[in-house]
Design a protein around this motif. Structure first.
Motif, PDB file in Angstrom:
ATOM      1  N   ASN A  99       0.850  -1.194   0.000  1.00  0.00           N
ATOM      2  CA  ASN A  99       0.000   0.000   0.000  1.00  0.00           C
ATOM      3  C   ASN A  99       0.882   1.240   0.000  1.00  0.00           C
ATOM      4  O   ASN A  99       1.519   1.549   1.012  1.00  0.00           O
ATOM      5  N   PRO A 100       0.959   1.960  -1.119  1.00  0.00           N
ATOM      6  CA  PRO A 100       1.863   3.120  -1.190  1.00  0.00           C
ATOM      7  C   PRO A 100       1.316   4.312  -0.413  1.00  0.00           C
ATOM      8  O   PRO A 100       0.119   4.405  -0.133  1.00  0.00           O
ATOM      9  N   GLU A 101       2.208   5.223  -0.086  1.00  0.00           N
ATOM     10  CA  GLU A 101       1.850   6.488   0.557  1.00  0.00           C
ATOM     11  C   GLU A 101       2.401   7.624  -0.286  1.00  0.00           C
ATOM     12  O   GLU A 101       3.558   7.580  -0.713  1.00  0.00           O
ATOM     13  N   SER A 102       1.577   8.635  -0.524  1.00  0.00           N
ATOM     14  CA  SER A 102       1.980   9.777  -1.344  1.00  0.00           C
ATOM     15  C   SER A 102       1.905  11.051  -0.527  1.00  0.00           C
ATOM     16  O   SER A 102       0.941  11.250   0.224  1.00  0.00           O
ATOM     17  N   GLN A 103       2.916  11.885  -0.692  1.00  0.00           N
ATOM     18  CA  GLN A 103       2.931  13.188  -0.014  1.00  0.00           C
ATOM     19  C   GLN A 103       3.585  14.213  -0.930  1.00  0.00           C
ATOM     20  O   GLN A 103       4.581  13.914  -1.591  1.00  0.00           O
ATOM     21  N   ASN A 104       3.009  15.414  -0.942  1.00  0.00           N
ATOM     22  CA  ASN A 104       3.606  16.547  -1.653  1.00  0.00           C
ATOM     23  C   ASN A 104       4.560  17.232  -0.684  1.00  0.00           C
ATOM     24  O   ASN A 104       4.255  18.269  -0.112  1.00  0.00           O
ATOM     25  N   ASN A 105       5.727  16.610  -0.522  1.00  0.00           N
ATOM     26  CA  ASN A 105       6.621  17.046   0.547  1.00  0.00           C
ATOM     27  C   ASN A 105       8.045  16.645   0.189  1.00  0.00           C
ATOM     28  O   ASN A 105       8.351  15.452   0.077  1.00  0.00           O
ATOM     29  N   LEU A 106       8.924  17.641   0.033  1.00  0.00           N
ATOM     30  CA  LEU A 106      10.324  17.341  -0.292  1.00  0.00           C
ATOM     31  C   LEU A 106      11.006  16.589   0.846  1.00  0.00           C
ATOM     32  O   LEU A 106      11.878  15.743   0.594  1.00  0.00           O
ATOM     33  N   ARG A 107      10.630  16.874   2.078  1.00  0.00           N
ATOM     34  CA  ARG A 107      11.269  16.193   3.196  1.00  0.00           C
ATOM     35  C   ARG A 107      10.804  14.738   3.298  1.00  0.00           C
ATOM     36  O   ARG A 107      11.537  13.885   3.799  1.00  0.00           O
ATOM     37  N   PHE A 108       9.593  14.463   2.871  1.00  0.00           N
ATOM     38  CA  PHE A 108       9.136  13.077   2.794  1.00  0.00           C
ATOM     39  C   PHE A 108       9.989  12.303   1.797  1.00  0.00           C
ATOM     40  O   PHE A 108      10.382  11.160   2.052  1.00  0.00           O
ATOM     41  N   GLU A 109      10.277  12.917   0.674  1.00  0.00           N
ATOM     42  CA  GLU A 109      11.164  12.299  -0.315  1.00  0.00           C
ATOM     43  C   GLU A 109      12.558  12.094   0.272  1.00  0.00           C
ATOM     44  O   GLU A 109      13.171  11.026   0.101  1.00  0.00           O
ATOM     45  N   LEU A 110      13.067  13.090   0.991  1.00  0.00           N
ATOM     46  CA  LEU A 110      14.392  12.974   1.604  1.00  0.00           C
ATOM     47  C   LEU A 110      14.417  11.840   2.623  1.00  0.00           C
ATOM     48  O   LEU A 110      15.402  11.080   2.691  1.00  0.00           O
ATOM     49  N   ALA A 111      13.359  11.705   3.414  1.00  0.00           N
ATOM     50  CA  ALA A 111      13.314  10.644   4.427  1.00  0.00           C
ATOM     51  C   ALA A 111      13.397   9.269   3.773  1.00  0.00           C
ATOM     52  O   ALA A 111      14.112   8.375   4.260  1.00  0.00           O
ATOM     53  N   ASN A 112      12.705   9.085   2.666  1.00  0.00           N
ATOM     54  CA  ASN A 112      12.728   7.787   1.985  1.00  0.00           C
ATOM     55  C   ASN A 112      14.082   7.507   1.350  1.00  0.00           C
ATOM     56  O   ASN A 112      14.563   6.373   1.371  1.00  0.00           O
ATOM     57  N   ILE A 113      14.705   8.537   0.808  1.00  0.00           N
ATOM     58  CA  ILE A 113      16.032   8.359   0.196  1.00  0.00           C
ATOM     59  C   ILE A 113      17.045   7.990   1.275  1.00  0.00           C
ATOM     60  O   ILE A 113      17.888   7.094   1.074  1.00  0.00           O
TER      61      ILE A 113
END
Length: 849
Positions: A99-113
Motif C-alpha cells: 500500500n503506497p503512501e503519497s505526499q507533496n513534501n520534499l522532506r518526505f522524499e528525503l526521508a525515503n532516500i
C-alpha cells in the motif's frame, strides 16, 4: 541468502517528474525565467532516477543516493517543501508493504532516500566476505554508517517533516532499527577480535556490549507495530547468545587467572543463557541455530571439565550468581553519520564529488520571503507612525474648527450675499467627481467585492465542514482504535485558524462598512446640494443684511482670517508631505540590497542555508531612512498645538467683538454645514478607497485559503480511501493478523518480566529519560505465556532413537560447524572439535541418544 545477521529491505517508489513542478513554480513565483535553468531541470530528474533505481548492494549506489539527498536539502532552501510533486513510496517493513503512501513534501522524499541509503549500507555489509578481518572491519563500518543515517533520519529529518511520518518511520521502529544495526556492528567487531586472537577478557567485554545492544533493539521492537515477530525472536536469541558468549569468555579468563570456582559459576550461567536462547529455535534461521548449538556443545564440555577439575583437584567454592562481578562493557560501535548526509552543503561546493548545486543562480525562496517581510514592515511603519498620525492631527484641527463654527461665521460676515469663493470651489470639485453617484457606485462595487469574498470563504469553510463530517462518520463506523488518524481540526489546524482569522476580518470590515454608511446618511443632503446646481446651492444659503463693521470687529476679522489662512497652509503642506512619503515608500526597493547581502552570505558562508532572519540588521538599517519623517510628525504636532491656541484666541476676540450681533446666524450655520459636508465627503471617499483595497487584498487571501481547503479535503479523502482499503484488507486477513498480534502480545508479556529479573549481564546501557518514564508505568496483567516443551537431553537410551556413533549432539550437522558466509562463531570456541561420521573409534565408546 541465510545469514546470522539481518539487513534492511529497500523502499520502492514510482516515477515522477520534479522538473515540471519546479518549472511551474519558477514561472509563477520568481522573476527569473525557467529556461535559464533548463540543464538543472533535466539533471534533477536524472539524479532522482539514478537514486531510486539503486536497489542493488553495489557501492556505486552510495554516491547516487547521497548526491540526490544533498540536492534535496539544497533545493529545500530554494523552494517550499510542498513544491507540487506527489512522491509515492511503498513501505519496506510491516504488513502494508503493498500500500503506497503519497505526499507533496520534499522532506518526505528525503526521508525515503535516506532510509534506502541505510538499507544499502546494511546490504553491503551482508554481502561482504566476513570470514576475513578486512571483511569484518568493512562490515562493521557499513553498519555504523547505516545506524548513523537512521539516527539522522530520526533526530533531524522526521521532526522537520511537518506531516505525519510514514508508519514504518515512527520513533520506536527507528530506535529498534538503530540499536539492531549497532548490535550487528559490535558483533562484527567482536568477531574480528576473536579472529585476531585477542585476550578473552577483552572479548568478553565486547560480547557483553553486543548483548546489551540486542536487548535494547528487542525491547524497542516489542513497542513497535512494524518490527516483525521474526526479527524480535532473532534479536532475543542474539541477546541470550551473546550473554552466554560473554560469560564463556569470562570463564576462560578466570581459568587463566586460576579462579576455578568463578570459572565454574560463569560456565553454568553461560549454559543457562544458551538454553534460554534455544527456546527461540522455532523462529530463528539455521545459521543462528547452528551457532547456538555449537556454543552449547563447547560450554557443556568445558563445564564438565571444570567441574571435574574443581571437585577433584582445586576444591574451590563455587560462588552463587549474585556474587559474580558484573562484566564490564567495551563499546566499539557508534552511529556515524556520513559527512555527505550530516553536512550536504560541503559536498556541493563545486570541488567535491557532487559538483555544483542545482539552481544556484535562482534567488533563494527565503529572499522572496525577506522582501515581503520588509515591505510589510515598511507599510506598517509608514501608515501607522507617519500618515495616520498626520491625518489624525488634521482631523483634530477640523473638529476644532467645526466646534467653533469656523469658517462659516467668518464667511457669513464677510459675504452676506451670494456664495463664498471657497464654497464655490468645494461645490465644483464635488460636481466634477459626480458627488453622491460616485459614493453610491463605490459602495455598490465594494458590496459586490465583499459578497464574492464571503462566498469564496464559505466555500472553503464548507469543504472543511464536509470533510470533518465524513471523518466523524468513518470514525463512528470503524471505531477510534482502527480509525486512528488525526481528527480534522488537528490535521488542518492551520486552515481552521485561518478560517477564524478571515471570519474576524469580515466581521470587522462589516462594522467599518456600517460606519461609512452612517457617515453618508448624516450628510447626504448637504453633499447632494454641493453636487447640485449653483441655484440650488444659493437657495440653500440664506442671505443676511450687510452690517457695518466697527474697527474692533475689523481687527478681529483680520486676525481670524490670518489664522484660518495658516490652517489652510498647514493642511496643504501636510497633504504634500503625505504624498512625498508615499512616493518614498513606492520607490523604496530593497531587492538590490537583499540580493547583494545574499551574495555576501553565499560568498562568506557558502554552505549555510539562507534564512529571512539573517536580514534583520539590513531591515533595521533601511527603515532608519524614515526616522526623519517620524521627526517631522513630532514637529507638526508642536506646530498644531501652537496654532490651536492662536485659533481659540482669534475666535474668542472675534466672538467678543460681535457680541449681540445675530444678523448672520442662520447664514453662518448653513455655510458651516456645507463646509462640514465637504470634509465629510472627502473622508468617505478615502474610507471607500481603503475598503476597496481591503476587499481586493482579502480576495487573494480567501482564494488561497479556499485552494488550500480544497487540497486538504482531497488529500484527506485519498487518505481515508487508503485507510478503508487497509481495513478491508485487514478484515480479509483477520485470522492471520490476529495470530500475529497474539504472538506479539505474548512476546511483550514474556519480555517485560525479564526486565525485573536479574539478568546474566547486569548494567544495561542507560535508556533515554522518556524511555525510563515509559518503563516506570505499570504494565497490564499479561496473559499466561505458553510454555515450550524442553528438548529432552536424557542420558537413558531410548530404543526408538537407535544407536549413534561419534555424534556431537542433536541438531548440529557437520555443515553447521563450518564457517558459513563469514560466520566465525566456531573460532570463538577454539577447543571445539566437531566429530563427523565415519568408522567407529573404540576410544570414543558408545554414546546413546
Amino acid at each position: 541468502m541465510a545469514s546470522n545477521i539481518l539487513f534492511l529491505p529497500f523502499r520502492r517508489t514510482s516515477a515522477v517528474s520534479m522538473s515540471a513542478a519546479i518549472k511551474q513554480y519558477i514561472s509563477t513565483k520568481y522573476d527569473q525565467h525557467p529556461d535559464m535553468f533548463k540543464k538543472d531541470l533535466e539533471t534533477i530528474d536524472q539524479i532522482r532516477t539514478n537514486a531510486v533505481n539503486s536497489i542493488e548492494p553495489h557501492v556505486s549506489g552510495v554516491q547516487k543516493l547521497t548526491l540526490y539527498a544533498a540536492q534535496l536539502v539544497w533545493i529545500g532552501g530554494k523552494f517550499p517543501i510542498d513544491i507540487g510533486v506527489d512522491f509515492t513510496w511503498y513501505p519496506a517493513l510491516g504488513f502494508n508493504t503493498q500500500n503506497p503512501e503519497s505526499q507533496n513534501n520534499l522532506r518526505f522524499e528525503l526521508a525515503n532516500i535516506l532510509y534506502n541509503l541505510a538499507a544499502l549500507y546494511t546490504q553491503l555489509a551482508v554481502s561482504l566476505n566476513r570470514s576475513t578481518s578486512d571483511g569484518l572491519k568493512a562490515a562493521c563500518n557499513y553498519f555504523c554508517q547505516a545506524a548513523g543515517v537512521i539516527a539522522h533520519l530520526k533526530d533531524t529529518v522526521i521532526p522537520d517533516l511537518r506531516t505525519t511520518p510514514p508508519e514504518d518511520m515512527d520513533t520506536m521502529t527507528l530506535e529498534s532499527i538503530q540499536q539492531l544495526l549497532l548490535a550487528q556492528a559490535q558483533e562484527c567487531f567482536w568477531s574480528k577480535a576473536v579472529k585476531d586472537g585477542l585476550k578473552d577478557g577483552l572479548i568478553a567485554k565486547l560480547a557483553a556490549k553486543v548483548c546489551d545492544l540486542y536487548d535494547q533493539a528487542a525491547e524497542y521492537g516489542t513497542k513497535s507495530d512494524i518490527i516483525s515477530t521474526e526479527w524480535i525472536h532473532h534479536m532475543t536469541a542474539k541477546h541470550h547468545h551473546f550473554a552466554a558468549a560473554a560469560q564463556y569468555r569470562a570463564s576462560r579468563d578466570c581459568l587463566d587467572k586460576q579462579k576455578y570456582g568463578e570459572e565454574v559459576a560463569r560456565l553454568r550461567d553461560s549454559l543457562v543463557c544458551v538454553n534460554e536462547a534455544l527456546k527461540e529455535s522455532r523462529w530463528i534461521n539455521k545459521i543462528v541455530l547452528g551457532d547456538l548449538n555449537g556454543l552449547k556443545a563447547r560450554v557443556s564440555e568445558d563445564l564438565k571439565r571444570a567441574e571435574k577439575d574443581n571437585d577433584i583437584i582445586y576444591l574451590i567454592p563455587v560462588p552463587p550468581k549474585s556474587e559474580l562481578k558484573t562484566l564490564d562493557r567495551a563499546g566499539m560501535a557508534t552511529a556515524r553519520i556520513p559527512h555527505e548526509v550530516s553536512d550536504p552543503y560541503s559536498a556541493l561546493n563545486g570541488k567535491g564529488p557532487f559538483g555544483q548545486p542545482l539552481f544556484a543562480k535562482l534567488v533563494p525562496y527565503a529572499v522572496h520571503v525577506a522582501v515581503s517581510i520588509y515591505d510589510e514592515r515598511k507599510e506598517r511603519l509608514v501608515n501607522t507612525a507617519i500618515i495616520d498620525e498626520l491625518e489624525g492631527l488634521t482631523q483634530k484641527l477640523r473638529d476644532l474648527l467645526q466646534s467653533l463654527n469656523l469658517p462659516g461665521s467668518l464667511q457669513a460676515l464677510e459675504k452676506p450675499l451670494g456664495l463664498p469663493p471657497s464654497l464655490n470651489a468645494h461645490a465644483e470639485e464635488i460636481r466634477q467627481q459626480d458627488g453622491l453617484h460616485k459614493l453610491r457606485r463605490s459602495m455598490h462595487e465594494i458590496s459586490k467585492l465583499k459578497a464574492n469574498d464571503a462566498a469564496m470563504y464559505q466555500e472553503g469553510v464548507g469543504l472543511l465542514k464536509t470533510e470533518a463530517e465524513d471523518d466523524n462518520k468513518a470514525r463512528l463506523k470503524h471505531g477510534t482504535e482502527r480509525w486512528n488518524r488525526q481528527p480534522s481540526r488537528e490535521a488542518g489546524e492551520y486552515l481552521y485558524t485561518k478560517a477564524d482569522e478571515i471570519d474576524g476580518y469580515l466581521k470587522s470590515a462589516a462594522s467599518s462598512d456600517d460606519l461609512v454608511k452612517n457617515k453618508l446618511k448624516e450628510c447626504e443632503g448637504e453633499i447632494g446640494i454641493l453636487g447640485g446646481t449653483a441655484r440650488d446651492l444659493e437657495s440653500y444659503i440664506p442671505n443676511s443684511k450687510r452690517t457695518t463693521m466697527t474697527p474692533a470687529v475689523e481687527r478681529a476679522v483680520d486676525g481670524l482670517r490670518s489664522v484660518l489662512s495658516d490652517v489652510n497652509k498647514l493642511e496643504h503642506r501636510r497633504k504634500k508631505r503625505i504624498q512625498e512619503v508615499r512616493e518614498k515608500v513606492k520607490y523604496d526597493d530593497i531587492n538590490g540590497a537583499i540580493l547583494a547581502e545574499t551574495a555576501r552570505f553565499e560568498r562568506d558562508y557558502p554552505m549555510q542555508k539562507i534564512e529571512p532572519a539573517q536580514f534583520e540588521n539590513l531591515f533595521e538599517d533601511r527603515l532608519e531612512v524614515y526616522n526623519e519623517d517620524k521627526d517631522m510628525v513630532s514637529q507638526e504636532n508642536e506646530l498644531q498645538s501652537q496654532l490651536t491656541s492662536r485659533i481659540k484666541e482669534a475666535n474668542a476676540a472675534f466672538t467678543t467683538a460681535r457680541k449681540g450681533d445675530t444678523s448672520t446666524k442662520e447664514r453662518e450655520q448653513a455655510l458651516q454645514r456645507l463646509e462640514n459636508a465637504y470634509f465629510k465627503y472627502k473622508e468617505i471617499v478615502s474610507n471607500l478607497n481603503t475598503g476597496r483595497k481591503f476587499y481586493n487584498d482579502l480576495a487573494n487571501i480567501v482564494t488561497r485559503f479556499t485552494d488550500d481547503c480544497r487540497t486538504f479535503a482531497y488529500q484527506r479523502r485519498v487518505e481515508a480511501g487508503q485507510i478503508e482499503t487497509d481495513l478491508s484488507t485487514a478484515l480479509s486477513n483477520l485470522n492471520l493478523n490476529f495470530q500475529n498480534q497474539q504472538e506479539r502480545h505474548n512476546l511483550r508479556s514474556h519480555y517485560a518480566p525479564q526486565q525485573q529479573q536479574q539478568q546474566p549481564l547486569p548494567q544495561p546501557t542507560p535508556q533515554p529519560p522518556s524511555q525510563q518514564q515509559h518503563q516506570q508505568k505499570p504494565e497490564p496483567i499479561a496473559a499466561p505465556t505458553p510454555t515450550r516443551a524442553p528438548q529432552p537431553e536424557s542420558a537413558i537410551w531410548d530404543p526408538s532413537q537407535g544407536i549413534k556413533f561419534g555424534g556431537a549432539g542433536p541438531g548440529v550437522s557437520p555443515q553447521q560447524r563450518q564457517q558459513v558466509n563469514g560466520n566465525i562463531h566456531h573460532p570463538a570456541y577454539p577447543n571445539t572439535n566437531p566429530r563427523g561420521g565415519g568408522p567407529w573409534d573404540v576410544s570414543h565408546g558408545v554414546r546413546f541418544g
